[in-house]
Design a protein around this motif. Structure first.
Motif, PDB file in Angstrom:
ATOM      1  N   VAL A 119       0.830  -1.205   0.000  1.00  0.00           N
ATOM      2  CA  VAL A 119       0.000   0.000   0.000  1.00  0.00           C
ATOM      3  C   VAL A 119       0.867   1.258   0.000  1.00  0.00           C
ATOM      4  CG1 VAL A 119      -1.865  -1.171   1.230  1.00  0.00           C
ATOM      5  CG2 VAL A 119      -0.172   0.121   2.533  1.00  0.00           C
ATOM      6  N   GLU A 120       0.272   2.340  -0.434  1.00  0.00           N
ATOM      7  CA  GLU A 120       0.873   3.665  -0.287  1.00  0.00           C
ATOM      8  C   GLU A 120       0.581   4.066   1.154  1.00  0.00           C
ATOM      9  OE1 GLU A 120       2.792   6.945  -0.505  1.00  0.00           O
ATOM     10  OE2 GLU A 120       2.623   5.860  -2.397  1.00  0.00           O
ATOM     11  N   THR A 121       1.594   4.001   2.016  1.00  0.00           N
ATOM     12  CA  THR A 121       1.356   4.196   3.448  1.00  0.00           C
ATOM     13  C   THR A 121       1.077   5.642   3.826  1.00  0.00           C
ATOM     14  OG1 THR A 121       3.687   4.581   4.004  1.00  0.00           O
ATOM     15  CG2 THR A 121       2.901   2.268   3.992  1.00  0.00           C
ATOM     16  N   GLY A 122       1.627   6.583   3.053  1.00  0.00           N
ATOM     17  CA  GLY A 122       1.519   7.983   3.437  1.00  0.00           C
ATOM     18  C   GLY A 122       2.493   8.358   4.533  1.00  0.00           C
ATOM     19  N   VAL A 123       3.359   7.415   4.926  1.00  0.00           N
ATOM     20  CA  VAL A 123       4.332   7.664   5.996  1.00  0.00           C
ATOM     21  C   VAL A 123       5.554   8.354   5.400  1.00  0.00           C
ATOM     22  CG1 VAL A 123       5.869   6.561   7.674  1.00  0.00           C
ATOM     23  CG2 VAL A 123       3.532   5.717   7.365  1.00  0.00           C
ATOM     24  N   ILE A 124       5.974   9.428   6.053  1.00  0.00           N
ATOM     25  CA  ILE A 124       7.140  10.195   5.613  1.00  0.00           C
ATOM     26  C   ILE A 124       8.153  10.210   6.753  1.00  0.00           C
ATOM     27  CG2 ILE A 124       8.004  12.426   4.840  1.00  0.00           C
ATOM     28  CD1 ILE A 124       5.152  12.987   3.778  1.00  0.00           C
ATOM     29  N   PHE A 125       9.330   9.649   6.498  1.00  0.00           N
ATOM     30  CA  PHE A 125      10.427   9.663   7.466  1.00  0.00           C
ATOM     31  C   PHE A 125      11.283  10.899   7.237  1.00  0.00           C
ATOM     32  CE2 PHE A 125       9.636   5.060   6.767  1.00  0.00           C
ATOM     33  CZ  PHE A 125       9.236   4.739   8.053  1.00  0.00           C
ATOM     34  N   PRO A 151      15.441   6.220  -8.180  1.00  0.00           N
ATOM     35  CA  PRO A 151      16.833   6.305  -8.627  1.00  0.00           C
ATOM     36  C   PRO A 151      17.519   7.614  -8.249  1.00  0.00           C
ATOM     37  CG  PRO A 151      15.329   6.471 -10.490  1.00  0.00           C
ATOM     38  CD  PRO A 151      14.498   6.154  -9.295  1.00  0.00           C
ATOM     39  N   GLU A 152      16.749   8.654  -8.008  1.00  0.00           N
ATOM     40  CA  GLU A 152      17.323   9.967  -7.683  1.00  0.00           C
ATOM     41  C   GLU A 152      16.589  10.587  -6.501  1.00  0.00           C
ATOM     42  OE1 GLU A 152      19.773  11.545  -9.574  1.00  0.00           O
ATOM     43  OE2 GLU A 152      19.916   9.835 -10.941  1.00  0.00           O
ATOM     44  N   VAL A 153      17.273  11.479  -5.796  1.00  0.00           N
ATOM     45  CA  VAL A 153      16.622  12.320  -4.787  1.00  0.00           C
ATOM     46  C   VAL A 153      15.983  13.481  -5.540  1.00  0.00           C
ATOM     47  CG1 VAL A 153      16.993  13.846  -2.811  1.00  0.00           C
ATOM     48  CG2 VAL A 153      18.268  11.693  -2.977  1.00  0.00           C
ATOM     49  N   ALA A 154      14.710  13.704  -5.332  1.00  0.00           N
ATOM     50  CA  ALA A 154      14.003  14.803  -5.997  1.00  0.00           C
ATOM     51  C   ALA A 154      14.311  16.111  -5.278  1.00  0.00           C
ATOM     52  CB  ALA A 154      12.503  14.539  -5.995  1.00  0.00           C
ATOM     53  N   ARG A 155      14.592  17.138  -6.073  1.00  0.00           N
ATOM     54  CA  ARG A 155      14.908  18.459  -5.516  1.00  0.00           C
ATOM     55  C   ARG A 155      14.128  19.506  -6.305  1.00  0.00           C
ATOM     56  NH1 ARG A 155      19.399  17.365  -2.367  1.00  0.00           N
ATOM     57  NH2 ARG A 155      20.515  15.508  -2.992  1.00  0.00           N
ATOM     58  N   TRP A 156      13.048  20.019  -5.687  1.00  0.00           N
ATOM     59  CA  TRP A 156      12.216  21.021  -6.345  1.00  0.00           C
ATOM     60  C   TRP A 156      12.502  22.422  -5.844  1.00  0.00           C
ATOM     61  CZ3 TRP A 156       9.453  16.309  -5.172  1.00  0.00           C
ATOM     62  CH2 TRP A 156       9.138  15.581  -6.312  1.00  0.00           C
ATOM     63  N   GLY A 157      13.314  22.565  -4.839  1.00  0.00           N
ATOM     64  CA  GLY A 157      13.624  23.881  -4.291  1.00  0.00           C
ATOM     65  C   GLY A 157      12.676  24.269  -3.164  1.00  0.00           C
ATOM     66  N   PRO A 184      11.156  20.096   0.636  1.00  0.00           N
ATOM     67  CA  PRO A 184      12.442  19.480   1.005  1.00  0.00           C
ATOM     68  C   PRO A 184      12.876  18.430  -0.014  1.00  0.00           C
ATOM     69  CG  PRO A 184      10.668  18.498   2.279  1.00  0.00           C
ATOM     70  CD  PRO A 184      10.052  19.614   1.476  1.00  0.00           C
ATOM     71  N   PRO A 185      14.184  18.155  -0.084  1.00  0.00           N
ATOM     72  CA  PRO A 185      14.651  17.040  -0.909  1.00  0.00           C
ATOM     73  C   PRO A 185      13.975  15.755  -0.419  1.00  0.00           C
ATOM     74  CG  PRO A 185      16.500  18.360  -0.165  1.00  0.00           C
ATOM     75  CD  PRO A 185      15.299  18.840   0.581  1.00  0.00           C
ATOM     76  N   MET A 186      13.628  14.860  -1.367  1.00  0.00           N
ATOM     77  CA  MET A 186      12.895  13.653  -0.977  1.00  0.00           C
ATOM     78  C   MET A 186      13.068  12.540  -1.985  1.00  0.00           C
ATOM     79  SD  MET A 186       8.989  14.786  -1.946  1.00  0.00           S
ATOM     80  CE  MET A 186       9.062  16.367  -1.133  1.00  0.00           C
ATOM     81  N   PHE A 187      12.803  11.317  -1.508  1.00  0.00           N
ATOM     82  CA  PHE A 187      12.693  10.158  -2.389  1.00  0.00           C
ATOM     83  C   PHE A 187      11.786   9.129  -1.729  1.00  0.00           C
ATOM     84  CE2 PHE A 187      16.226   8.939   0.322  1.00  0.00           C
ATOM     85  CZ  PHE A 187      16.072   7.567   0.515  1.00  0.00           C
ATOM     86  N   PRO A 200       9.843  -4.991   1.155  1.00  0.00           N
ATOM     87  CA  PRO A 200       9.718  -6.202   0.339  1.00  0.00           C
ATOM     88  C   PRO A 200       8.287  -6.531  -0.101  1.00  0.00           C
ATOM     89  CG  PRO A 200      11.250  -6.580   2.129  1.00  0.00           C
ATOM     90  CD  PRO A 200      10.617  -5.239   2.383  1.00  0.00           C
ATOM     91  N   ASP A 201       7.272  -6.012   0.582  1.00  0.00           N
ATOM     92  CA  ASP A 201       5.879  -6.241   0.178  1.00  0.00           C
ATOM     93  C   ASP A 201       5.355  -5.166  -0.761  1.00  0.00           C
ATOM     94  OD1 ASP A 201       4.742  -8.667   1.422  1.00  0.00           O
ATOM     95  OD2 ASP A 201       5.428  -7.714   3.274  1.00  0.00           O
ATOM     96  N   GLY A 202       6.175  -4.170  -1.071  1.00  0.00           N
ATOM     97  CA  GLY A 202       5.736  -3.092  -1.951  1.00  0.00           C
ATOM     98  C   GLY A 202       5.047  -1.935  -1.225  1.00  0.00           C
ATOM     99  N   ASN A 203       5.048  -1.948   0.106  1.00  0.00           N
ATOM    100  CA  ASN A 203       4.527  -0.807   0.854  1.00  0.00           C
ATOM    101  C   ASN A 203       5.471   0.364   0.625  1.00  0.00           C
ATOM    102  OD1 ASN A 203       2.303  -2.118   2.302  1.00  0.00           O
ATOM    103  ND2 ASN A 203       3.937  -3.276   3.294  1.00  0.00           N
ATOM    104  N   SER A 204       4.924   1.519   0.243  1.00  0.00           N
ATOM    105  CA  SER A 204       5.796   2.643  -0.097  1.00  0.00           C
ATOM    106  C   SER A 204       5.840   3.672   1.015  1.00  0.00           C
ATOM    107  CB  SER A 204       5.378   3.284  -1.406  1.00  0.00           C
ATOM    108  OG  SER A 204       4.097   3.855  -1.275  1.00  0.00           O
ATOM    109  N   PHE A 205       7.018   4.282   1.147  1.00  0.00           N
ATOM    110  CA  PHE A 205       7.316   5.294   2.141  1.00  0.00           C
ATOM    111  C   PHE A 205       8.085   6.415   1.462  1.00  0.00           C
ATOM    112  CE2 PHE A 205       7.182   1.175   4.146  1.00  0.00           C
ATOM    113  CZ  PHE A 205       6.419   1.389   5.280  1.00  0.00           C
ATOM    114  N   MET A 206       8.164   7.543   2.110  1.00  0.00           N
ATOM    115  CA  MET A 206       8.955   8.660   1.610  1.00  0.00           C
ATOM    116  C   MET A 206       9.959   9.059   2.681  1.00  0.00           C
ATOM    117  SD  MET A 206       7.607  12.277   0.098  1.00  0.00           S
ATOM    118  CE  MET A 206       6.816  11.428  -1.267  1.00  0.00           C
ATOM    119  N   ILE A 207      11.110   9.540   2.244  1.00  0.00           N
ATOM    120  CA  ILE A 207      12.104  10.117   3.140  1.00  0.00           C
ATOM    121  C   ILE A 207      12.348  11.546   2.681  1.00  0.00           C
ATOM    122  CG2 ILE A 207      14.466  10.024   4.006  1.00  0.00           C
ATOM    123  CD1 ILE A 207      14.440   7.029   3.634  1.00  0.00           C
TER     124      ILE A 207
END
Length: 129
Positions: A75-81, A102-108, A112-115, A120-127
């Motif tokens: 699932v798309e967890t919506g969790v941001i570390f 593959p890259e850290v996103a930087r929009w200015g 904040p910079p993020m990726f 392993p189960d496909g649960n997605s998170f953001m940092i």
């Protein structure tokens, strides 16, 4: 004093449940790969297992739970570390074979910079940094 007629007495976000297909594999990923600490791993109910992991010193934990009937992991967890050094963490996760952008996103500023990365189960998170 809180006026209970205008709200609740909720004081914090304690934990977030993340559905996983294999609790042992998930525990190994979150502790062994991400470096989280294991805060709980106890049996409960009718053959269930309660597992909590969290970033070392973090206030909010993740509960690694088996999916409810009719649900699945991934699932798309919506969790941001939050990271103190996003570039180092990004490189480390890629080097450990984690499915990460593959890259850290930087929009200015003020974004904040993020990726994003997936467990392993496909649960997605953001940092973010």
């Amino acid at each position: 004093m809180t006026d209970s007629t205008k709200g609740t007495r909720i004081t914090e976000l304690g934990r977030v449940a993340v559905p996983v297909s294999d609790q042992d594999r998930a525990l190994d990923f979150y502790v062994g790969t991400l470096g989280f600490e294991k805060r709980a791993d106890v049996p409960f109910g009718d053959g269930h297992r309660w597992i909590e992991v969290a970033p070392v010193g973090g206030a909010t934990a993740i509960s690694l739970v088996l999916p409810r009937e009719g649900q699945s992991p991934g699932v798309e967890t919506g969790v941001i570390f939050v990271s103190e050094d996003i570039d180092s963490d990004h490189a480390a996760l890629l080097a450990r074979g984690v499915d990460a952008d593959p890259e850290v996103a930087r929009w200015g500023a003020p974004v904040p910079p993020m990726f994003s990365f997936r467990d392993p189960d496909g649960n997605s998170f953001m940092i973010v940094q």
